[in-house]
Every structure is written in C-alpha cells, then in structure tokens.
Scaffold this motif. Structure first.
Motif, PDB file in Angstrom:
ATOM      1  N   LEU B 144       0.745  -1.291  -0.227  1.00  0.00           N
ATOM      2  CA  LEU B 144      -0.238   0.144  -0.235  1.00  0.00           C
ATOM      3  C   LEU B 144       0.953   0.767   0.247  1.00  0.00           C
ATOM      4  O   LEU B 144       1.562   1.705   0.786  1.00  0.00           O
ATOM      5  CB  LEU B 144      -0.998  -0.072   1.593  1.00  0.00           C
ATOM      6  CG  LEU B 144      -1.858   1.101   1.377  1.00  0.00           C
ATOM      7  CD1 LEU B 144      -2.768   0.826   0.406  1.00  0.00           C
ATOM      8  CD2 LEU B 144      -2.472   0.937   2.915  1.00  0.00           C
ATOM      9  N   ILE B 152       2.340   5.614   9.247  1.00  0.00           N
ATOM     10  CA  ILE B 152       0.648   5.845  10.304  1.00  0.00           C
ATOM     11  C   ILE B 152       1.500   6.311  11.695  1.00  0.00           C
ATOM     12  O   ILE B 152       0.481   6.244  12.380  1.00  0.00           O
ATOM     13  CB  ILE B 152       0.387   4.261  10.429  1.00  0.00           C
ATOM     14  CG1 ILE B 152      -0.878   4.003  10.426  1.00  0.00           C
ATOM     15  CG2 ILE B 152       1.099   3.057  10.774  1.00  0.00           C
ATOM     16  CD1 ILE B 152      -2.109   3.353   9.915  1.00  0.00           C
ATOM     17  N   ILE B 155      -0.163   9.344  13.267  1.00  0.00           N
ATOM     18  CA  ILE B 155      -1.697   9.096  13.583  1.00  0.00           C
ATOM     19  C   ILE B 155      -1.769   9.793  15.118  1.00  0.00           C
ATOM     20  O   ILE B 155      -1.300   9.957  15.633  1.00  0.00           O
ATOM     21  CB  ILE B 155      -2.927   8.323  13.009  1.00  0.00           C
ATOM     22  CG1 ILE B 155      -2.456   7.162  13.811  1.00  0.00           C
ATOM     23  CG2 ILE B 155      -2.186   7.357  11.488  1.00  0.00           C
ATOM     24  CD1 ILE B 155      -3.394   5.535  13.930  1.00  0.00           C
ATOM     25  N   GLN B 213      -5.719   0.965  19.346  1.00  0.00           N
ATOM     26  CA  GLN B 213      -6.835   2.121  18.688  1.00  0.00           C
ATOM     27  C   GLN B 213      -6.162   2.525  17.358  1.00  0.00           C
ATOM     28  O   GLN B 213      -6.325   2.601  16.014  1.00  0.00           O
ATOM     29  CB  GLN B 213      -6.531   3.293  19.165  1.00  0.00           C
ATOM     30  CG  GLN B 213      -7.607   3.948  19.914  1.00  0.00           C
ATOM     31  CD  GLN B 213      -7.991   5.348  20.476  1.00  0.00           C
ATOM     32  OE1 GLN B 213      -7.834   6.372  19.465  1.00  0.00           O
ATOM     33  NE2 GLN B 213      -7.235   5.730  21.945  1.00  0.00           N
ATOM     34  N   LEU B 216      -7.285  -0.261  15.617  1.00  0.00           N
ATOM     35  CA  LEU B 216      -8.772  -0.321  15.653  1.00  0.00           C
ATOM     36  C   LEU B 216      -8.686   0.516  13.378  1.00  0.00           C
ATOM     37  O   LEU B 216      -9.054   0.694  12.549  1.00  0.00           O
ATOM     38  CB  LEU B 216      -9.288   0.625  16.311  1.00  0.00           C
ATOM     39  CG  LEU B 216     -10.619   1.119  15.978  1.00  0.00           C
ATOM     40  CD1 LEU B 216     -11.715  -0.206  16.500  1.00  0.00           C
ATOM     41  CD2 LEU B 216     -11.621   2.329  16.808  1.00  0.00           C
ATOM     42  N   GLN B 217      -7.924   1.999  14.152  1.00  0.00           N
ATOM     43  CA  GLN B 217      -8.125   2.598  12.418  1.00  0.00           C
ATOM     44  C   GLN B 217      -7.269   2.418  11.758  1.00  0.00           C
ATOM     45  O   GLN B 217      -7.916   2.123  10.228  1.00  0.00           O
ATOM     46  CB  GLN B 217      -7.084   3.781  12.771  1.00  0.00           C
ATOM     47  CG  GLN B 217      -6.882   4.380  14.253  1.00  0.00           C
ATOM     48  CD  GLN B 217      -7.898   5.563  14.365  1.00  0.00           C
ATOM     49  OE1 GLN B 217      -9.036   5.083  14.180  1.00  0.00           O
ATOM     50  NE2 GLN B 217      -7.604   6.801  15.130  1.00  0.00           N
ATOM     51  N   THR B 219      -7.957  -1.343  11.309  1.00  0.00           N
ATOM     52  CA  THR B 219      -9.139  -2.140  10.468  1.00  0.00           C
ATOM     53  C   THR B 219     -10.550  -1.342   9.616  1.00  0.00           C
ATOM     54  O   THR B 219     -11.070  -1.457   8.761  1.00  0.00           O
ATOM     55  CB  THR B 219      -9.987  -2.656  11.924  1.00  0.00           C
ATOM     56  OG1 THR B 219      -8.992  -3.082  12.668  1.00  0.00           O
ATOM     57  CG2 THR B 219     -10.967  -3.375  11.154  1.00  0.00           C
ATOM     58  N   LEU B 220     -10.650   0.061  10.631  1.00  0.00           N
ATOM     59  CA  LEU B 220     -12.090   0.952   9.787  1.00  0.00           C
ATOM     60  C   LEU B 220     -11.757   1.747   8.633  1.00  0.00           C
ATOM     61  O   LEU B 220     -12.190   2.069   7.434  1.00  0.00           O
ATOM     62  CB  LEU B 220     -12.391   1.758  10.578  1.00  0.00           C
ATOM     63  CG  LEU B 220     -12.629   1.215  11.938  1.00  0.00           C
ATOM     64  CD1 LEU B 220     -12.631   1.709  13.155  1.00  0.00           C
ATOM     65  CD2 LEU B 220     -14.160   0.153  11.848  1.00  0.00           C
ATOM     66  N   SER B 221     -10.385   1.525   8.390  1.00  0.00           N
ATOM     67  CA  SER B 221      -9.834   2.409   7.358  1.00  0.00           C
ATOM     68  C   SER B 221      -9.368   2.019   6.123  1.00  0.00           C
ATOM     69  O   SER B 221      -9.281   1.346   5.270  1.00  0.00           O
ATOM     70  CB  SER B 221      -8.405   3.650   7.203  1.00  0.00           C
ATOM     71  OG  SER B 221      -7.773   3.017   7.692  1.00  0.00           O
ATOM     72  N   ILE B 222      -8.519   0.144   5.877  1.00  0.00           N
ATOM     73  CA  ILE B 222      -8.048  -0.775   5.499  1.00  0.00           C
ATOM     74  C   ILE B 222      -8.761  -2.386   4.966  1.00  0.00           C
ATOM     75  O   ILE B 222      -8.669  -2.695   4.893  1.00  0.00           O
ATOM     76  CB  ILE B 222      -6.222  -0.695   5.887  1.00  0.00           C
ATOM     77  CG1 ILE B 222      -5.957   1.245   5.469  1.00  0.00           C
ATOM     78  CG2 ILE B 222      -5.973  -1.467   4.289  1.00  0.00           C
ATOM     79  CD1 ILE B 222      -4.206   0.302   5.943  1.00  0.00           C
ATOM     80  N   LEU B 223      -8.511  -2.501   6.577  1.00  0.00           N
ATOM     81  CA  LEU B 223     -10.036  -4.017   6.518  1.00  0.00           C
ATOM     82  C   LEU B 223      -8.480  -4.987   6.156  1.00  0.00           C
ATOM     83  O   LEU B 223      -8.836  -5.983   5.430  1.00  0.00           O
ATOM     84  CB  LEU B 223     -10.633  -3.986   6.203  1.00  0.00           C
ATOM     85  CG  LEU B 223     -11.903  -4.730   6.402  1.00  0.00           C
ATOM     86  CD1 LEU B 223     -11.749  -5.126   8.442  1.00  0.00           C
ATOM     87  CD2 LEU B 223     -12.955  -4.948   5.787  1.00  0.00           C
ATOM     88  N   ILE B 254     -17.554  -4.073  13.771  1.00  0.00           N
ATOM     89  CA  ILE B 254     -16.847  -5.196  12.611  1.00  0.00           C
ATOM     90  C   ILE B 254     -16.854  -6.638  13.203  1.00  0.00           C
ATOM     91  O   ILE B 254     -15.460  -6.382  14.111  1.00  0.00           O
ATOM     92  CB  ILE B 254     -15.911  -4.294  12.015  1.00  0.00           C
ATOM     93  CG1 ILE B 254     -16.727  -3.144  11.111  1.00  0.00           C
ATOM     94  CG2 ILE B 254     -15.145  -4.969  10.355  1.00  0.00           C
ATOM     95  CD1 ILE B 254     -15.341  -2.381   9.758  1.00  0.00           C
TER      96      ILE B 254
END
Lengths: 287, 287
Positions: B144, B152, B155, B213, B216-217, B219-223, B254
C-alpha cells in the motif's frame, strides 16, 4: 449503448441512464420506502430503456461485497427499518439479464471522482460528511477493502480542547469521527441545524479540526493522491478551514503538494459523483 | 541459488543470504556507522557469495520509493546523522549486477509475515513498535502506498483519560501514535526503561489503549485480514491487553473473527520477519 446507475440512499434513490461518455440522458429520484416497493420502482424505471447494457448499484449499507459469501449483494444488518437482510442485487438480477455491478455508496462516488479527476491520478479517497460519514478509496482502479468495506467513519480522534464535554452521537462509539462531525451533530451541539449555523461560529473550527484529522489519518495510512470531500456539511469555505487545521497537524511531515489540489470538493457538481461513477463502473463491468 | 537480504536499521544492519525456501544460510550484523563504511561492509559481505542471484533491501527512512524520482533508492532527509541524501540503492547497483529490490523496513517485515502466514491471506498490516512506530501493508501481494510510503506512526488518537498530561515525545507532532507509544515513552513517562516496567503497571494499559486504536484505525480504514505487531515493546501478554481494548473500542461494529488470529505477534521468530521478507522479495524480483 446505455448504462444504468442506481444510487441507493437511505432517504432516496437516484436512478439514471447515461451514454458511453457518462452523460446523463435520463434521471429519476424517489423516496426510499419498503424494499419491495423501492426496488420495484427501480426495475420499472430501467425497463423503459431497451438499449440498456449494464447497471451499477452503489448502495447504503452495511452491504455484503464478498463475492463468495452467501449474502453477497445483500444489504445486511442496517438500522434502516425493513431493509435488513435485503437481497438487493438478487432482485435486480432476477429482472435484468445483463452485467450488474455492486458496491458501496461511497465507492460509487469515489469512482466518479477518480474517472473525472482533472489530472491523471492513481489513487483517491472520497469522504462523504452528511447524515453519516464514510469513505471509499481507489488504488489503481481497485477499491480498497478486499474482505469487506472499511468503515473509516468510526475511527477515533484527538478531541478538540473546546469540545471535550460533547460526548458525540454515534450509537456504537460515541465520539468517533461520525459521532463528532456528521450533520446531526450541529443540532446536538448548538440546537440548530447546520445550515443555520454561520461559518463564523466556532463550532465550524471544531468540525474542521476533526475533518482535518480524518484527512491526516488517510494521508498517513493510505497516502492517496487526492482526498475529495462531499456531503451536505462540506463547502469550499469549510474546506479552507480544514486545510488550515491539516497544515497545523501535519507540521510539514509529509509533502502532498498544494493543499488546494489535494483536499478538494467533488469535481462532479450537484452530488453527481456516484452517478458518473456508476456509469463508469457499469461500462467497466461490460468490458 | 542464493538470495540476499539487507535489513538496514538506524542502529544496526543485518545482512543475510538464504536459499529458495527462505532459510537463512549465513547472517551478519554490524553497527550502522557512516554510509560509506556501512554500505561497503554490506558489499564486502555479499561479494563472498558467488551464487547470489538477487538482493532485497528494506531500509530505515524516510526513503524515496517512487521509481520515476531522481532520488529513487535514496535515504532522504533523515534525522540520522550523515545519512541524509544517501544513494543506497545506487551504491549497491554499482557493486552488483543483479536485480535489487528497494523498500521500507516495515514493508520488508510485512512481506515476511505475509509469505509465512499460517493461513492463505490476501492482505496484512505489520506494525513495529520500538524506537519508532511504523507500519507496512500488503494487499494482494502489493504494498500500500503508490506515491510514497505511508507514515501511520503519526496519526492522532483519542487520549487516555489517565494520560492527558503527557505531552508525547514526537518532535514533529507531540502526541501522535509514535509520540505516545514508542519505546522511549517509558523513560519519559516513568523514568524507567520499558523492560523495567512490570506489565502490572497501569502505563501498560494506557499503551494498550493507544496501540488498540492503531489497530482499530487500520481495521476501519484498510480492513486487512491480519494485523501483526512486532518490535521491542510488544509481547503476547501486552497484545492480550491490546485485544481487550480493541474489543471495547470496536463495540461489535465490524466482525474480524477471532481476535487471537487477527491481532498477533510475528510468525517469524527472533525479529526475522524482514529477512524472510527480503528473501521472498528478492526471489520475486528475479521472476
């Protein structure tokens, strides 16, 4: 050759047919009522167009996008009454013998912005900040999210010092991104609707601080070439505030070039990104 | 056929040669001194192996990974003394007439975990939490970050209520992820080195809240299908705390399956992920 677009929102459906150049030829909107009634209206609409060759659906969710899942093409467990466990794609396939693409609402918008970007780009993230908050990302023409669609609306943020007492309104997470910046937060914070809160109100600075963090997290974790913000909360003046906060937060750490080109409003006007995106996805599905 | 690995860290270099099955055949470590001395040591090491067919370098940074850039293959403006503007890849290419791959340290580790995962996976994020914090993500075998490597580590996060007075130690951002959880934060928060702070100390709960976190970020942005944590700060007991905080934060939003399989230590033991990753990348570069 005609291409079909369904932009399925929780409040309304927008159906349109367009040509190979993604120009809208015909368009209809109707309220989202029950699944049976709403989906039948979409079918009746497209049945008028005998030259239709493919359809793309970008839908509110959560939806199942894993092709090997038994529930592929479904709207799954949504808070929207009556719509949980709706086989949206299956219903359309039963009515149309043609390629039908299935993706999320934000992915449809992201694709529309991707194909209409003023410069040639390889990657883009599209955020909507409206009733909810979501984002779709494209990298080399492919959507990010192999195992499902990411839900970036629910990331956590550093709280603004003047907003520490606001608990946020996300029923799942309280003060996640969506719980802090979606449209209804204006009512919750100020007692007024967002369109009645002047941009000089400090609440807009607080909003910009959070939206800038969303952009920052996206830069730092995905590094797309462009971040587009759409949805009812966003205006060019608001994005100026977002760019200011982004600059403060980034502190020259990563150079993404001119912020005016990096953080932008949609290129497609009048909330049309998803329609254009659907036309383009429908054509790609045909090829 | 032999494959070469350079894991270039700011403190030490690890060079290794391995076979087609990514087994280490020979390995050397040396301190990172000046570029001229250190890179020459790497060259001298690999010159011993006449069967060497390809090399992969995963380097500390920031590095230039855009192939069309004039500085492609360089370590760019690093705080590491003497190393800014070092043409690392060019130096190696001048000495070896073979394919040489160039990527970031965390990407090398991510690739090592990707090729050795116990199950077949399509996507993975590897975090290192050590002197610094970084991550690399693979999706369908590709890294990516098309236009550069994401950062990252920087963040922003929701602050732990018991940690609000700690300003963080990142020189650029103060309380970004790295500024809150990198190894040296133990010294800054407690006056003790991390290895001397027992896991029963509340500072570990605070650390886990932030690292959760980060997961979590992601998971929520890339999964991704899996998130691997390596680096000196991480232990299995610490990851138990991270999983607990992750569960609280996600609040069933999720479903990523069993957290024991989703948030894990590296499969490759003894910090060997990057070496295996380099062998695999070197072989891929040959093909």
């Amino acid at each position: 050759m005609l291409l079909g677009s369904i932009e399925a929102g929780g409040t309304k459906f927008v159906c349109a047919v367009g040509d190979e150049n993604f120009q809208v030829i015909n368009r209809i909107e109707f309220k989202t009522t029950t699944p049976a009634e709403t989906l039948q209206k979409a079918v009746d609409y497209f049945k008028q167009f005998t030259e239709l060759k493919a359809i793309s659906i970008s839908s509110f969710g959560p939806i199942e996008i894993i092709k090997t899942s038994a529930k592929y093409g479904y709207i799954t467990d949504t808070p929207k009454i009556n719509w949980s466990n709706t086989d949206f794609l299956g219903f359309m396939k039963n009515n149309f013998n043609m390629p039908i693409l299935w993706t999320t609402d934000v992915n449809g918008s992201a694709y529309g912005e991707y194909v209409t970007a003023n410069e040639k780009i390889k990657s883009l993230t599209y955020y909507t900040i409206g009733t909810g908050v979501g984002a779709g990302t494209l990298i080399n023409g492919k959507f990010l999210g192999e195992t499902g669609h990411p839900e970036i609306g629910h990331i956590r943020l550093k709280r603004h010092p003047d907003d520490l007492n606001f608990p946020g309104i996300c029923p799942y997470h309280g003060d996640c991104l969506e719980g802090l910046v979606c449209g209804p937060t204006f009512q919750a914070r100020t007692g007024h609707r967002g369109e009645d809160v002047p941009l000089s109100d400090h609440v807009w600075d607080i909003m910009a601080y959070y939206v800038a963090q969303a952009a920052l997290q996206t830069t730092l974790s995905i590094l797309p070439e462009k971040i587009v913000f759409g949805g009812g909360v966003v205006s060019e003046q608001f994005l100026d505030k977002v760019r200011y906060e982004y600059n403060q937060l980034m502190n020259d750490y990563i150079d993404v070039g001119d912020l005016e080109n990096y953080i932008t409003m949609p290129t497609v006007k009048n909330n049309g990104s998803a329609t254009v995106g659907n036309f383009a996805l429908a054509r790609r599905k045909l090829e």
